[in-house]
Write an enzyme that holds these catalytic residues in place. Structure first.
Site, PDB file in Angstrom:
ATOM      1  N   ASP A 133       0.852  -1.195   0.000  1.00  0.00           N
ATOM      2  CA  ASP A 133       0.000   0.000   0.000  1.00  0.00           C
ATOM      3  C   ASP A 133       0.889   1.248   0.000  1.00  0.00           C
ATOM      4  O   ASP A 133       0.872   2.015   0.954  1.00  0.00           O
ATOM      5  CB  ASP A 133      -0.952   0.000   1.214  1.00  0.00           C
ATOM      6  CG  ASP A 133      -0.223  -0.055   2.559  1.00  0.00           C
ATOM      7  OD1 ASP A 133       0.963  -0.474   2.599  1.00  0.00           O
ATOM      8  OD2 ASP A 133      -0.815   0.325   3.579  1.00  0.00           O
ATOM      9  N   HIS A 184       9.724  -0.276   8.695  1.00  0.00           N
ATOM     10  CA  HIS A 184       8.853  -1.458   8.826  1.00  0.00           C
ATOM     11  C   HIS A 184       8.911  -2.485   7.667  1.00  0.00           C
ATOM     12  O   HIS A 184       9.347  -3.612   7.847  1.00  0.00           O
ATOM     13  CB  HIS A 184       7.396  -1.008   8.947  1.00  0.00           C
ATOM     14  CG  HIS A 184       7.082  -0.170  10.135  1.00  0.00           C
ATOM     15  ND1 HIS A 184       7.140  -0.637  11.420  1.00  0.00           N
ATOM     16  CD2 HIS A 184       6.680   1.127  10.237  1.00  0.00           C
ATOM     17  CE1 HIS A 184       6.778   0.313  12.266  1.00  0.00           C
ATOM     18  NE2 HIS A 184       6.502   1.394  11.575  1.00  0.00           N
TER      19      HIS A 184
HETATM   20  C1  BDR Z   1       2.777  -0.745   8.685  1.00  0.00           C
HETATM   21  O1  BDR Z   1       1.686   0.158   8.499  1.00  0.00           O
HETATM   22  C2  BDR Z   1       1.907   0.968   7.388  1.00  0.00           C
HETATM   23  O2  BDR Z   1       1.639   2.301   7.701  1.00  0.00           O
HETATM   24  C3  BDR Z   1       3.346   0.780   7.004  1.00  0.00           C
HETATM   25  O3  BDR Z   1       3.530   0.903   5.598  1.00  0.00           O
HETATM   26  C4  BDR Z   1       3.640  -0.610   7.467  1.00  0.00           C
HETATM   27  O4  BDR Z   1       3.266  -1.559   6.505  1.00  0.00           O
HETATM   28  C5  BDR Z   1       3.457  -0.417  10.002  1.00  0.00           C
HETATM   29  O5  BDR Z   1       2.586  -0.584  11.068  1.00  0.00           O
HETATM   30 CA    CA Z   2       2.833  -0.899   4.174  1.00  0.00          CA
END
Ligand code: BDR
Ligand code: CA
Length: 320
Positions: free
Chosen positions: A14, A250
């Site tokens: 995303d 992340h």
């Molecule tokens: C996850 O949430 C999204 O905002 C980031 O892209 C990552 O996949 C982190 O909690």
């Molecule tokens: Ca993500």
């Protein structure tokens, strides 16, 4: 002679700033063969996610099929995208975009996963770093998917680390807990790369500045712009990040787990998701369930991850 990339991957995403970092890590890594990209809502709407995936791949000079996937949670209402973290466009509010010609693959993201899994049985890893509706739908389309895929690696969830959208929930799982629960219970080889490890790895803004300096290219400039915006959010929230203007990478860690699993300590067990009440979106690891094929990452070699990220992105992977 360079060996051809050997790890077949479908990336479900995303984008999203850390999603963009992860995409460029995958494109830069010599062992990863990126077969296609699925998109979904989360950091942005699914339409914007698809636009960003096309933009980022084409900017980097790569032709990778991009599909559009599910645009809302399976059962719950949709949350507004976190524009304060990723920007209204998901890439830190880019001031201009270079015109690109890329077109979406007509198949849905779920259908694409199923078709590719049938074409390459036992070979494909799905790296999923967003709400899990596409994988859940793919399971509906092909109940034998767990036997057709090599493994699923997902960024999401948390065990001991506090959540980032509630005291106990991580964003990707919380956005669609029913899809996540379906995916965790499917019986495939699965690794959960959650906040227990992603909150241990801080990527400094200076790394992206060095990258844009070393590989002068619209792709690295775009990434730097996006990371500046994203680091501002984290620097305001965490004192230790303010010192270095850093951020969490992340989604990058799901790919680092794919290529360097030895940098992670894991615990096996059955993982499930709370789908109602105040603990909505909490991931629970049942360590007594020894028959499970799933495991959760609980510790990570922080410095080695940062080094692997920098080493990979610094390779000459972008055509001039
Ligand atoms: C996850 O949430 C999204 O905002 C980031 O892209 C990552 O996949 C982190 O909690
Ligand atoms: Ca993500």
């Amino acid at each position: 002679m360079t060996a051809s990339p050997s790890i077949k991957v479908i990336y479900d995403t995303d984008p999203g700033v850390d999603d963009a970092m992860a995409l460029y890590f995958a494109l830069a890594h010599p062992a990863i063969d990126l077969l296609g990209i699925g998109t979904t809502f989360g950091n942005v709407t699914v339409d914007q996610a698809a636009i960003n995936a096309l933009y980022l791949t084409e900017l980097a000079g790569k032709k990778i099929p991009v599909t559009k996937g599910i645009g809302s949670p399976l059962r719950l209402p949709m949350h507004a995208p976190p524009v304060h973290i990723h920007g209204a466009d998901g890439l830190g509010n880019l001031p201009v975009r270079i015109p690109v010609k890329g077109r979406l693959e007509p198949r849905s993201s779920a259908q694409f996963i199923v078709d590719m899994a049938r074409e390459y049985p036992g070979e494909i890893t799905v790296v999923a770093v967003a709400p899990l509706g596409n994988l859940s739908l793919a399971l509906e389309l092909e109940p034998g998917l767990p036997q057709l895929l090599r493994q699923v690696i997902l960024m999401g969830g948390t065990l001991s680390e506090p959540g980032n959208v509630s005291p106990v929930a991580e964003a990707n799982i919380w956005c669609d807990p029913h899809a996540a629960d379906h995916v965790f219970r499917a019986g495939w080889k699965l690794a959960m790369v959650g906040l227990d490890v992603t909150h241990r790895v801080i990527l400094p803004l200076s790394l992206f500045e060095r990258l844009a300096q070393r590989q002068q290219h619209p792709a690295t400039d775009t990434l730097l712009h996006a990371v500046r915006f994203y680091s501002r959010f984290y620097s305001q929230r965490h004192a230790r990040m303010a010192e270095i203007q850093g951020c969490f990478g992340h989604d990058v860690l799901a790919f680092i787990y794919l290529v360097c699993p030895e940098l992670f300590t894991t615990e096996p067990g059955r993982i499930s998701v709370t789908t109602e009440g105040p603990a909505l979106g909490q991931t629970v690891l049942d360590r007594d369930s020894h028959s499970s094929q799933s495991k959760a990452c609980v510790q990570v070699d922080t410095q080695a991850c940062v080094a692997a990220f920098e080493r990979t992105l610094m390779r000459p992977w972008l055509a001039s």
